[in-house]
Write an enzyme that holds these catalytic residues in place. Structure first.
Site, PDB file in Angstrom:
ATOM      1  CG  ASP A 113      44.024  91.270   2.282  1.00  0.00           C
ATOM      2  OD1 ASP A 113      44.881  90.847   3.057  1.00  0.00           O
ATOM      3  OD2 ASP A 113      43.883  92.477   2.009  1.00  0.00           O
TER       4      ASP A 113
ATOM      5  CD  GLU B 209      44.415  92.555  10.179  1.00  0.00           C
ATOM      6  OE1 GLU B 209      43.966  93.689  10.436  1.00  0.00           O
ATOM      7  OE2 GLU B 209      45.456  92.375   9.505  1.00  0.00           O
TER       8      GLU B 209
END
Length: 538
Positions: free
Chosen positions: A25, A248
């Protein structure tokens, strides 16, 4: 025997952090003469997402081969919600107008349970990679926690003194024609987001509690300046986002006078981007930047993906004059052990970002030198011809994967027809290629011993109709074909010993012209093998 690999001092490969480190991430940010990588923190061989505390690495902008561990910057236990939700999900960080650094994140439980229920939390520090202290949550002007929309994967941008915060996740329940009559859809959304029926249905008629939203913050870096609003359409049919809808992983970058919104699409293997002249509206779909299965690259189909695919998250950053995309790859047959990778990207004159392939050389200034030895796990392509797509669990079916035992990190479950690819090497007078390998046995096979969470995908038997075979194989004599292209003819062959259960070097002659090339191995044999190093000799 310890086969830990020491990285060449002047080269860098994917994954670019130490092989035992798992920071997915990724949000890269340049401050001064260093680039800092913020992200989640997975445990090697972990049993759920984000099991470790936030740890930051940094590197000189002029030397991306040397990443320094800055250490733990923030502990999950510092958050007041820690007792109910132990794990900190994908964060982002920004420098405020007061010169301090603000970290935004959300908390979650095992397998993401409760990850959509809480607020966006904020921590603060006087330096980018110092010890952050809990500040509070993002709040409405009346002081209540902001939760009008789903708080998930926050991203933040300081645009010439104006602070914009982005957040959200999206499922397609509300875009289905029978949503209002389908109790299963409504109940799924209620359970997933911990919201009442009335709240979901009333909001759905106005927009949705889902989807990417943007909000501007006051100087205190916590309070909403105005109500949050959707950044791009939630209902995507008939829009430029229809084929790659938002899922997302919000991230925002300003490039010149344009704003680039980076996100993970519902296809769940690609980072996409959208472009606008504004930070909070009028975005149009731009394209795919990178796929962790190279799907879409040169027309590659999902069926022919080059890796296990699954969750992705990352962003772009300009470092020392060049632009890169940071993303992560999956290991250990799950979504729970993800490693940071990066590729150089370019912008076309009209502002588009052409999709880039995943490579082994990544941040390196060109291809890797074909000399000495490299860890096998820097393979950018690993497939048996029918690799699974990740689920929120750990697969129990057999397929080639990056894994570890103790301090050793290697590729396991290499069976007949497995392709292992490295892009790219610079060859010069190379006449032999070697590997350090062993036959996989019950004694050395990696056995997962943690809690096991299953869904219908992780035990199903794969139909391996895409396997790479050759006439008359497999045989009792295990071999690795040496190729320079994915489907090309072999340029050499390495014969292995079917009785070798310890790490052993094996070599084969190879006709390789000087210059830059990919390197592929294709395995043939009745016995599965493991691979820990690849070797070059001239």
């Amino acid at each position: 025997m310890n086969h830990m690999f020491i990285k060449p001092q002047d080269q860098v490969y994917n994954p670019f952090l130490p092989l035992e480190e798992y920071i997915p991430d990724g949000e890269p940010h340049v401050f001064g003469d260093r680039v800092y990588l913020f992200g989640s923190h997975d445990k090697e061989g972990g049993e759920t997402f984000c099991m470790l505390d936030y740890t930051v690495y940094s590197a000189p902008v002029s030397d991306l081969a040397h990443w320094r561990r800055e250490g733990v910057i923030y502990h999950a236990g510092q958050d007041p919600d820690y007792e109910s939700r132990h794990y900190m999900y994908a964060p982002d960080m920004v420098q405020g107008n007061d010169g301090r650094f603000y970290l935004y994140y959300c908390m979650s439980g095992d397998y993401g349970q409760g990850g959509y229920w809480g607020p966006i939390q904020v921590a603060v520090c006087d330096s980018p990679a110092g010890s952050y202290e809990y500040l509070g949550y993002v709040r409405n002007p009346d002081g209540t926690p902001y939760n009008e929309h789903i708080c998930f994967d926050p991203a933040v941008l300081n645009d010439n003194g104006r602070i914009y915060l982005y957040s959200g996740t999206q499922y397609d329940f509300e875009e289905r024609k029978d949503f209002y009559e389908n109790e299963d859809y409504i109940r799924s959304e209620m359970d997933m987001f911990h919201r009442s029926r009335e709240e979901i249905l009333s909001k759905a008629k106005q927009g949705s509690i889902m989807g990417p939203v943007v909000m501007e913050l006051e100087e205190d870096m916590q309070t909403l300046k105005a109500p949050a609003k959707h950044l791009i359409p939630y209902k995507v049919k008939g829009t430029s986002f229809e084929e790659h809808p938002f899922f997302e992983a919000s991230s925002m970058r300003k490039v010149g006078e344009k704003y680039y919104f980076i996100y993970s699409s519902m296809l769940n293997h690609e980072l996409c981007y959208a472009v606008s002249n504004y930070p909070d509206h009028d975005f149009t779909f731009g394209g795919t930047i990178v796929s962790n299965g190279d799907i879409g690259m040169n027309g590659r189909s999902k069926a022919d993906k080059l890796n296990m695919t699954g969750t992705t998250h990352g962003s772009i950053e300009q470092i020392n004059g060049s632009w890169y995309v940071f993303y992560h790859r999956l290991t250990h047959k799950s979504d729970y052990s993800r490693q940071a990778c990066a590729e150089r990207i370019t912008f076309t004159p009209d502002g588009q970002i052409p999709q880039v392939e995943i490579t082994s050389c990544g941040l390196n200034q060109g291809s890797l030198r074909a000399e000495g030895s490299y860890p096998s796990v820097i393979a950018c392509n690993l497939t048996n011809g029918n690799m699974p797509h990740g689920s929120n669990s750990i697969f129990q079916i057999s397929f080639p994967n990056v894994t570890h035992q103790g301090e050793e990190r290697f590729i396991a479950e290499i069976s007949e027809g497995t392709l292992i690819g490295y892009k790219y090497f610079s060859f010069r007078n190379v006449t032999r290629i070697g590997v350090m390998a062993r036959i996989e046995t019950e004694d050395n096979k990696v056995q997962y011993k943690g809690p096991l969470r299953l869904d219908e995908r992780v035990t199903e038997k794969a139909d391996r109709h895409h396997q790479i075979r050759r006439p008359g194989m497999p045989s009792e004599q295990p071999v690795l074909e040496i190729r320079l292209t994915e489907t090309g003819d072999p340029v050499g062959e390495i014969s292995l010993d079917e009785n070798t259960e310890e790490w052993t070097e094996f070599w084969g002659n190879a006709e390789i012209p000087d210059g830059e090339s990919a390197l592929y191995f294709v395995y043939h044999g009745n016995h599965s093998i493991q691979l820990i190093n690849i070797l070059f000799d001239s």
